[in-house]
Design a protein around this motif. Structure first.
Motif, PDB file in Angstrom:
ATOM      1  N   GLN A  46       0.916  -1.302   0.101  1.00  0.00           N
ATOM      2  CA  GLN A  46       0.200  -0.190   0.038  1.00  0.00           C
ATOM      3  C   GLN A  46       0.845   1.314  -0.018  1.00  0.00           C
ATOM      4  O   GLN A  46       0.490   2.253  -0.759  1.00  0.00           O
ATOM      5  N   ARG A  81       2.286   2.041  -3.229  1.00  0.00           N
ATOM      6  CA  ARG A  81       1.134   2.504  -4.398  1.00  0.00           C
ATOM      7  C   ARG A  81       1.084   4.362  -4.054  1.00  0.00           C
ATOM      8  O   ARG A  81       0.971   4.914  -5.000  1.00  0.00           O
ATOM      9  N   ASP A 112     -10.807   2.554  -7.623  1.00  0.00           N
ATOM     10  CA  ASP A 112     -10.388   1.616  -8.789  1.00  0.00           C
ATOM     11  C   ASP A 112     -11.652   1.527  -9.972  1.00  0.00           C
ATOM     12  O   ASP A 112     -11.769   0.545 -10.763  1.00  0.00           O
ATOM     13  N   ASP A 170       0.341   2.947 -14.233  1.00  0.00           N
ATOM     14  CA  ASP A 170      -0.578   1.713 -14.672  1.00  0.00           C
ATOM     15  C   ASP A 170       0.510   0.493 -14.434  1.00  0.00           C
ATOM     16  O   ASP A 170       0.045  -0.760 -13.938  1.00  0.00           O
ATOM     17  N   MET A 196       1.306  -0.210 -10.971  1.00  0.00           N
ATOM     18  CA  MET A 196       0.263  -0.867 -10.187  1.00  0.00           C
ATOM     19  C   MET A 196       0.076  -2.392 -10.369  1.00  0.00           C
ATOM     20  O   MET A 196      -0.373  -2.868  -9.478  1.00  0.00           O
ATOM     21  N   VAL A 197       0.203  -2.577 -11.624  1.00  0.00           N
ATOM     22  CA  VAL A 197      -0.006  -3.938 -12.112  1.00  0.00           C
ATOM     23  C   VAL A 197       1.147  -4.979 -11.206  1.00  0.00           C
ATOM     24  O   VAL A 197       0.949  -5.925 -10.665  1.00  0.00           O
ATOM     25  N   CYS A 222       2.510  -3.823  -8.358  1.00  0.00           N
ATOM     26  CA  CYS A 222       2.076  -3.937  -7.048  1.00  0.00           C
ATOM     27  C   CYS A 222       1.091  -5.002  -6.750  1.00  0.00           C
ATOM     28  O   CYS A 222       1.186  -5.655  -5.726  1.00  0.00           O
ATOM     29  N   ASP A 223       0.043  -5.287  -7.874  1.00  0.00           N
ATOM     30  CA  ASP A 223      -1.264  -6.219  -7.644  1.00  0.00           C
ATOM     31  C   ASP A 223      -0.343  -7.826  -7.687  1.00  0.00           C
ATOM     32  O   ASP A 223      -0.762  -8.244  -6.890  1.00  0.00           O
ATOM     33  N   LYS A 224       0.714  -7.736  -8.290  1.00  0.00           N
ATOM     34  CA  LYS A 224       1.263  -9.216  -8.440  1.00  0.00           C
ATOM     35  C   LYS A 224       1.999  -9.358  -7.096  1.00  0.00           C
ATOM     36  O   LYS A 224       1.997 -10.486  -6.504  1.00  0.00           O
ATOM     37  N   GLU A 240       1.242  -8.018  -4.208  1.00  0.00           N
ATOM     38  CA  GLU A 240       0.376  -8.408  -3.194  1.00  0.00           C
ATOM     39  C   GLU A 240      -0.326  -9.829  -3.457  1.00  0.00           C
ATOM     40  O   GLU A 240      -0.441 -10.449  -2.315  1.00  0.00           O
ATOM     41  N   THR A 241      -0.408 -10.167  -4.638  1.00  0.00           N
ATOM     42  CA  THR A 241      -0.937 -11.525  -4.788  1.00  0.00           C
ATOM     43  C   THR A 241       0.242 -12.783  -4.246  1.00  0.00           C
ATOM     44  O   THR A 241      -0.369 -13.473  -3.662  1.00  0.00           O
TER      45      THR A 241
END
Length: 573
Positions: A21, A24, A129, A250, A253-254, A256-258, A260-261
């Protein structure tokens, strides 16, 4: 720290508490300060973009499509939170917008909602989002037309201006049809549609979110006025750079998503992997098998992957518990056939006990029931014996002392006094009171066990030659047995003691619970080997925890350093 260093330390910052977070937030922070992508001198400057926007605004006013707004105040130097890159401009949000206006509630409130019709967007539908329409309300076409001033168009920014969700912002997608918004949501309509995506990223950044927190009004319910919103300062890049910033944000952030996953997957898989490795160390042993081939292989795997497997405080705690379990099962060190067996040690203990009874130093206890086979949780190695704890200890119960029986200051002929586990230090008691009372006294190396209150099972070791103990504590004094090994066994039994406590007002365990506990007794020589091995492994656990703490502190410091580099402060870690 410069932006390239920040990107290089991406993974380290992510490892900090709430790290993704924070990443981000930092990405957006860099973006709106012009530090995320390089500037290009060939870009048309933002000043030219502002001229086109002003010209378009004048056209809309002349055509009667919008009203001429009141002039906005000039931007003072002391308002600017940081210095912009060349070709950027500070501008107020109102100058970039053809509309900044709140919605309204249809006449009749919720009674005006329909089963089908036009979307009526409320604050719960507005998220950074995107629009969340699972529970969207609907109004009729007729109501929609009556509320013409709150129609939403594709490309509008929808900004929550009241309540706990204040500051959340959605961008109406290009294929959006229409909707209305409630009075808790503000419509921001950029004059240049090309700026809408950058403005949305900016709206979710700490720059704007902090401005919201600074400007909100209202006591019982937070609120942000339209007038204040129009005054918000916008760092406006050249249009070409806006597009580069959006693309970079963008892509990050992708990432960051990875991250986080992956963190979520690791959090799910790690406990299972750790449990599997630790369980492999704890098979039901066959008598005389010793360490066993399976356990030896499991130890090899654990040693090879120690730092990979155990990288959280919880996992290291589980490792410590497994080490203790292995120790008392005879699976931690190999047996030695030349050791004097525990059966002979028991004879020595019984002789010593008889001597102490004859000398009046201890009282003879009533015999306890023999240990049944169904009480034995596992089979012991050769040379070990199952006994009740009573067979090898003296147990001293604590006594309650009234305030007049002790002093906060040292007294002549007095001894230290502890009333309960609150006086326990990290390894030894830390007494601050003294007494002449000697009804219940522990000696050095006695094991102190909490037997009453919420701390039942908590352990400590007496370091003083004489230590008076309160009624919340019992002192366990091993006879001709390693106190250190008994302490390890007690640590392994801590949960069992906690689970056996009874009572409502002051839960606790009694003497019979302690004396009747089933103890796995190794030969004395093996006790010493076990203690040495446990000490070395616990030292390794200490190093793991120190390394974990250092890594966490490094990640936190790195996150703070990165945040403090930028002039718009991030929320404190």
């Amino acid at each position: 720290m410069n932006p390239s260093q920040f990107l290089a330390e991406f993974g380290t910052i992510a490892a900090a508490p709430n790290g993704v977070q924070r990443l981000r937030e930092m990405i957006l922070q860099l973006a709106v300060m012009g530090k995320l992508v390089p500037q290009d001198p060939a870009d048309e400057p933002a000043s030219v973009l502002l001229q086109r926007i002003a010209a378009e605004k004048d056209r809309l006013i002349r055509e009667g499509k919008i009203k001429r707004p009141k002039p906005l105040p000039a931007i003072r130097d002391d308002e600017k939170p940081f210095e912009l890159p060349q070709d950027w401009e500070w501008v107020r949000l109102g100058e970039l917008s053809s509309k900044i206006g709140a919605g309204s509630t249809p006449l009749g409130g919720q009674k005006a909602y329909a089963v089908s019709g036009i979307k009526f967007l409320r604050s719960q539908n507005i998220w950074n989002d995107g629009l969340h329409l699972d529970d969207v309300a609907l109004i009729t076409d007729k109501t929609h037309e009556k509320m013409s001033g709150t129609h939403v168009s594709a490309g509008d920014l929808l900004f929550n201006i009241t309540g706990a969700s204040i500051g959340r912002c959605s961008l109406a997608p290009d294929d959006f049809d229409t909707a209305n918004v409630s009075q808790h949501v503000c419509i921001i309509r950029p004059i240049s549609r090309e700026t809408r995506v950058y403005l949305h990223k900016l709206s979710t950044s700490n720059l704007i979110q902090q401005a919201v927190m600074d400007e909100q009004v209202g006591v019982s319910r937070e609120g942000l006025s339209i007038a204040k919103l129009s005054l918000f300062l916008i760092p406006l890049p050249p249009l070409a750079e806006q597009k580069r910033i959006v693309a970079k944000v963008d892509s990050l952030m992708v990432l960051c998503d990875k991250l986080e996953t992956l963190q979520q997957q690791r959090q799910q898989l790690d406990p299972m992997t750790q449990t599997a490795v630790l369980d492999a160390l704890l098979p039901s042993p066959l008598a005389g098998e010793g360490l066993g081939m399976g356990v030896s292989l499991a130890w090899q795997r654990l040693n090879q992957h120690m730092t990979t497997l155990f990288h959280t405080p919880e996992s290291v705690k589980a490792l410590r518990e497994t080490i203790l379990q292995l120790a008392v099962m005879g699976k931690l060190v190999p047996q030695d056939a030349s050791d004097e067996p525990a059966s002979v040690l028991l004879q020595h203990i019984a002789t010593e006990k008889d001597r102490l009874i004859q000398e009046g130093k201890i009282k003879r206890q009533k015999p306890l029931a023999a240990i049944r086979d169904d009480e034995k949780p596992f089979e012991l190695p050769n040379g070990w014996e199952w006994v009740r704890l009573d067979a090898l200890i003296t147990l001293i119960s604590g006594q309650h002392l009234n305030p007049g029986d002790y002093s906060e200051k040292e007294i002549e002929n007095g001894i230290p006094y502890i009333s309960g586990p609150a006086d326990f230090g990290v390894k030894h008691p830390d007494p601050v009171r003294f007494t002449k009372e000697r009804r219940s006294v522990a000696n050095a190396d006695d094991i102190l066990l909490t037997v009453k209150g919420s701390g039942v099972g908590k352990l400590n070791i007496a370091s003083q030659q004489k230590l008076a103990i309160g009624r919340q504590i019992m002192a366990i004094r091993p006879i001709k047995t390693s106190w250190h090994y008994v302490y390890l066994w007690m640590k392994n039994q801590e949960k069992a003691f906690q689970q056996s406590k009874t009572g409502i007002a002051i839960p606790g365990i009694g003497r019979d619970d302690v004396l009747g506990a089933i103890f796995c007794l190794p030969p004395l020589a093996e006790q010493r080997r076990i203690v040495a091995k446990v000490d070395s492994l616990m030292a390794l656990c200490d190093k793991l925890e120190t390394r974990l703490q250092a890594a966490q502190e490094t990640a936190e410091l790195l996150a703070k350093e990165t945040a403090s580099t930028f002039l718009c402060p991030l929320p404190p870690i």
